[in-house]
Structures are given as structure tokens and as C-alpha cells.
Design an enzyme around this catalytic site. Structure first.
Site, PDB file in Angstrom:
ATOM      1  CG  ASN A   9      38.843  13.728  28.209  1.00 38.33           C
ATOM      2  OD1 ASN A   9      39.743  13.642  28.893  1.00 38.33           O
ATOM      3  ND2 ASN A   9      37.892  14.337  28.096  1.00 38.33           N
ATOM      4  CD1 TRP A  10      42.979   8.020  29.815  1.00 32.83           C
ATOM      5  CD2 TRP A  10      44.737   8.293  31.059  1.00 32.83           C
ATOM      6  NE1 TRP A  10      44.064   7.163  29.540  1.00 32.83           N
ATOM      7  CE2 TRP A  10      45.004   7.374  30.198  1.00 32.83           C
ATOM      8  CE3 TRP A  10      45.740   8.999  31.744  1.00 32.83           C
ATOM      9  CZ2 TRP A  10      46.540   6.664  30.339  1.00 32.83           C
ATOM     10  CZ3 TRP A  10      46.993   8.199  31.961  1.00 32.83           C
ATOM     11  CH2 TRP A  10      47.250   7.076  31.105  1.00 32.83           C
ATOM     12  CE  LYS A  11      35.326  12.216  29.964  1.00 36.70           C
ATOM     13  NZ  LYS A  11      33.902  12.112  29.689  1.00 36.70           N
ATOM     14  CG  HIS A  95      35.338  17.631  27.512  1.00 40.04           C
ATOM     15  ND1 HIS A  95      34.372  17.162  28.539  1.00 40.04           N
ATOM     16  CD2 HIS A  95      35.290  16.407  26.844  1.00 40.04           C
ATOM     17  CE1 HIS A  95      34.027  16.118  28.527  1.00 40.04           C
ATOM     18  NE2 HIS A  95      34.629  15.330  27.479  1.00 40.04           N
ATOM     19  CD  GLU A  97      33.277  15.354  31.293  1.00 39.39           C
ATOM     20  OE1 GLU A  97      34.347  15.457  31.778  1.00 39.39           O
ATOM     21  OE2 GLU A  97      32.390  14.403  30.939  1.00 39.39           O
ATOM     22  CD  GLU A 167      33.728  14.384  23.265  1.00 42.00           C
ATOM     23  OE1 GLU A 167      34.139  13.429  23.512  1.00 42.00           O
ATOM     24  OE2 GLU A 167      33.869  15.280  24.583  1.00 42.00           O
ATOM     25  N   GLY A 173      29.427   9.618  28.767  1.00 45.24           N
ATOM     26  CA  GLY A 173      29.512   8.898  29.923  1.00 45.24           C
ATOM     27  C   GLY A 173      28.159   8.168  30.321  1.00 45.24           C
ATOM     28  CB  SER A 213      28.812   6.127  24.990  1.00 43.50           C
ATOM     29  OG  SER A 213      28.558   6.589  26.269  1.00 43.50           O
ATOM     30  N   GLY A 234      36.291   8.523  26.372  1.00 48.64           N
ATOM     31  CA  GLY A 234      36.570   8.541  27.781  1.00 48.64           C
ATOM     32  C   GLY A 234      36.733   7.441  28.576  1.00 48.64           C
ATOM     33  N   GLY A 235      35.761   6.774  29.086  1.00 44.85           N
ATOM     34  CA  GLY A 235      35.977   5.494  29.644  1.00 44.85           C
ATOM     35  C   GLY A 235      36.514   4.579  29.179  1.00 44.85           C
TER      36      GLY A 235
HETATM   37  P1  13P Z   1      32.871   8.624  27.244  1.00 47.82           P
HETATM   38  O1  13P Z   1      33.376   8.001  26.283  1.00 47.82           O
HETATM   39  O2  13P Z   1      33.189   8.021  28.710  1.00 47.82           O
HETATM   40  O3  13P Z   1      31.110   8.840  27.081  1.00 47.82           O
HETATM   41  O4  13P Z   1      33.330   9.947  27.299  1.00 47.82           O
HETATM   42  C1  13P Z   1      33.557  10.992  26.014  1.00 47.82           C
HETATM   43  C2  13P Z   1      34.241  12.133  26.344  1.00 47.82           C
HETATM   44  O5  13P Z   1      33.891  12.812  27.120  1.00 47.82           O
HETATM   45  C3  13P Z   1      35.500  12.067  25.721  1.00 47.82           C
HETATM   46  O6  13P Z   1      35.913  13.354  25.835  1.00 47.82           O
END
Ligand code: 13P
Length: 252
Positions: A9-11, A95, A97, A167, A173, A213, A234-235
Site C-alpha cells: 500500500n503505497w499510500k 483503510h 487512515e 491492521e 506506521g 509495520s 506500507g513503508g
Molecule cells: P506500515 O507498514 O507503514 O505500518 O503501514 C501498514 C499499512 O497501513 C498498510 O496498509
């Protein structure tokens, strides 16, 4: 029995140019690693470029949101057929967020999921508890309720195109990861809820990812758990080497 899916997930990261370059670099690194599906969920404007770059590779492309109406006066939103035509096969819905910053509720998550499935998209449905809920011992109730509300009115046949991403919001994050035991246990609660709503067969077949994470250092032990069928990353999905290491962990 069920598919392992490693999804990035590149956000809100990467321009179209950067997306194309990233995928050209990643493709040879994940080639032939077929014990898992590899998906990248990219910003809307990256989808067409990403889909073109991913042609002939084992990388699939997804979006990060979709509106529930087919078209109309919904400024800033995007419809399922637009995503499909641009080259998306998957879409992330719900998600944390989106829930936290953009007013997404279980009701809108459910509407979006129904619309996406009806249009032919595969859905990565995100849910999970916040820190206070985990600390007060109500995680199981929270994820069971989210699972029920988010999947309301979706048939067992449609469920075949749904992946659930567990999640825990406190792990996203933050560098804090759920322990493999916590991830396994809560993914298990979600699976049991799916069994109660649908059937044991549906519960056995649905892919449930862990996200929060996940990285090259902890993926192997998380993915080793019986109820964890992949990751939503994500990251670590923004670096070809780190993302490849997670794909490798799923192929070990
Ligand atoms: P991180 O891997 O950066 O914690 O993000 C997880 C996430 O929200 C994937 O959708």
C-alpha cells in the site's frame, strides 16, 4: 488451501514516473516467486503507468479507494469502472487512515465494497482495533463487529473476491508490530466470524493478511502463523529490496 497475498500500500507516495521506474526494477526481483500473489496498490494517477509497467510480470495493480456510486456529482471521488479501465484489478477499502482522517465508517466501507465487487474489482478490506480497544480487552469484539458490518449483504460467492487485511491501528506506521501470536489470534477471530456468517469452507478459503509495520525483519515469523495469509505493507513496500524480502519470506 488459500492464497498468500503480499500487497504493498503505497499510500500517498510516488509520482507516475517513479511508479513506472519502481515496477521495472521490482519485476525481475519477484519474478517466478509464485507461492504468493504480488500486488501494489498505488495512487489513482499512477494506476495506468503502473499497469503498463506490470504487463507480462507477476505484479498486479490495485487502487486505494473507490466510491460506491457508478458516476455523478461526487467531486474528488472515483468510480470502479474508472479504476478497471485504468488497469486496476484490486482496491483497498476501509483503510484506517480513511476511517481516521476522511470519515469512513463501516457503513460506507460496506457500500464501497459492494460496489467494487459488483463492478468486478477484487477488494482488500481493512479493519482492526485502535490502541485503547486493545488495551481494554475488546479487540475480538471490535474486529468481529467490523467484519459483520463491512461484509453485510455480500454473498458467499462474492466473498471469493475479498481479502481481509487485519491492521491493528496502533501498529500502522509506528514501528510497533503485533506479535506473531497476536496477529494469528486476531486473524483467527476474523476467520471464525467469517465461518459464522458464511460457512467453514468460506472461512478456510478466505485470505486474511496482517498489516502494521510488517518488514523484511519480521515478515517470516508473522507469515509462519496459520491464520496469517499474507501482508499489507506500507513503508516497506516503497523499497524494492525490502518488499522483495517480504515476497521471499512468503515463498520460503
Ligand atoms: P506500515 O507498514 O507503514 O505500518 O503501514 C501498514 C499499512 O497501513 C498498510 O496498509
Amino acid at each position: 488451501m488459500r492464497k498468500t497475498v503480499i500487497a504493498g500500500n503505497w499510500k500517498m507516495n510516488m509520482t507516475p514516473k517513479a511508479a513506472g521506474e519502481f515496477i521495472h526494477a521490482l519485476a525481475p526481483m519477484v519474478k517466478g516467486k509464485d507461492k504468493c500473489d504480488v500486488v501494489l496498490c498505488v495512487p489513482f494517477v499512477d494506476i495506468a503507468v503502473a499497469a503498463e509497467a506490470a504487463k507480462g510480470t507477476n505484479i498486479k495493480i490495485g487502487a486505494q479507494n473507490v466510491h460506491f456510486e457508478a458516476k455523478g456529482a461526487f467531486t474528488g471521488e472515483i468510480a470502479a469502472d474508472m479504476l478497471l479501465e485504468a488497469g486496476a484489478e484490486y482496491v483497498i477499502i476501509g483503510h484506517s487512515e480513511r476511517r481516521q482522517y476522511f470519515g469512513e465508517t463501516d457503513e460506507t466501507v460496506n457500500l464501497r465494497t459492494k460496489a467494487a465487487l459488483a463492478a468486478g474489482l477484487k477488494v482488500i478490506l481493512c479493519l482492526g482495533e485502535v490502541k485503547e480497544q486493545r488495551l481494554s480487552g475488546i479487540t475480538d469484539e471490535v474486529v468481529a463487529m467490523q467484519t459483520k458490518l463491512d461484509l453485510a449483504g455480500i454473498s458467499e460467492e462474492q466473498l471469493k473476491n475479498v481479502i481481509i487485511a487485519y491492521e491493528p491501528v496502533w501498529a500502522i506506521g509506528t514501528g510497533l508490530t503485533a506479535t506473531p501470536e497476536q496477529a494469528d489470534e486476531t486473524c483467527g477471530v476474523i476467520r471464525k466470524t467469517v465461518a459464522a456468517i458464511y460457512s467453514k469452507k468460506a472461512a478456510d478459503e478466505i485470505t486474511i493478511q496482517y498489516g502494521g509495520s510488517m518488514n523484511d525483519g519480521n515478515a517470516a515469523e508473522l507469515l509462519a502463523k496459520a491464520n496469517v495469509d499474507g501482508g499489507l505493507i506500507g513503508g516497506a513496500s516503497l523499497k524494492t529490496d525490502k518488499f522483495t524480502a517480504i515476497v521471499d519470506a512468503a515463498n520460503a
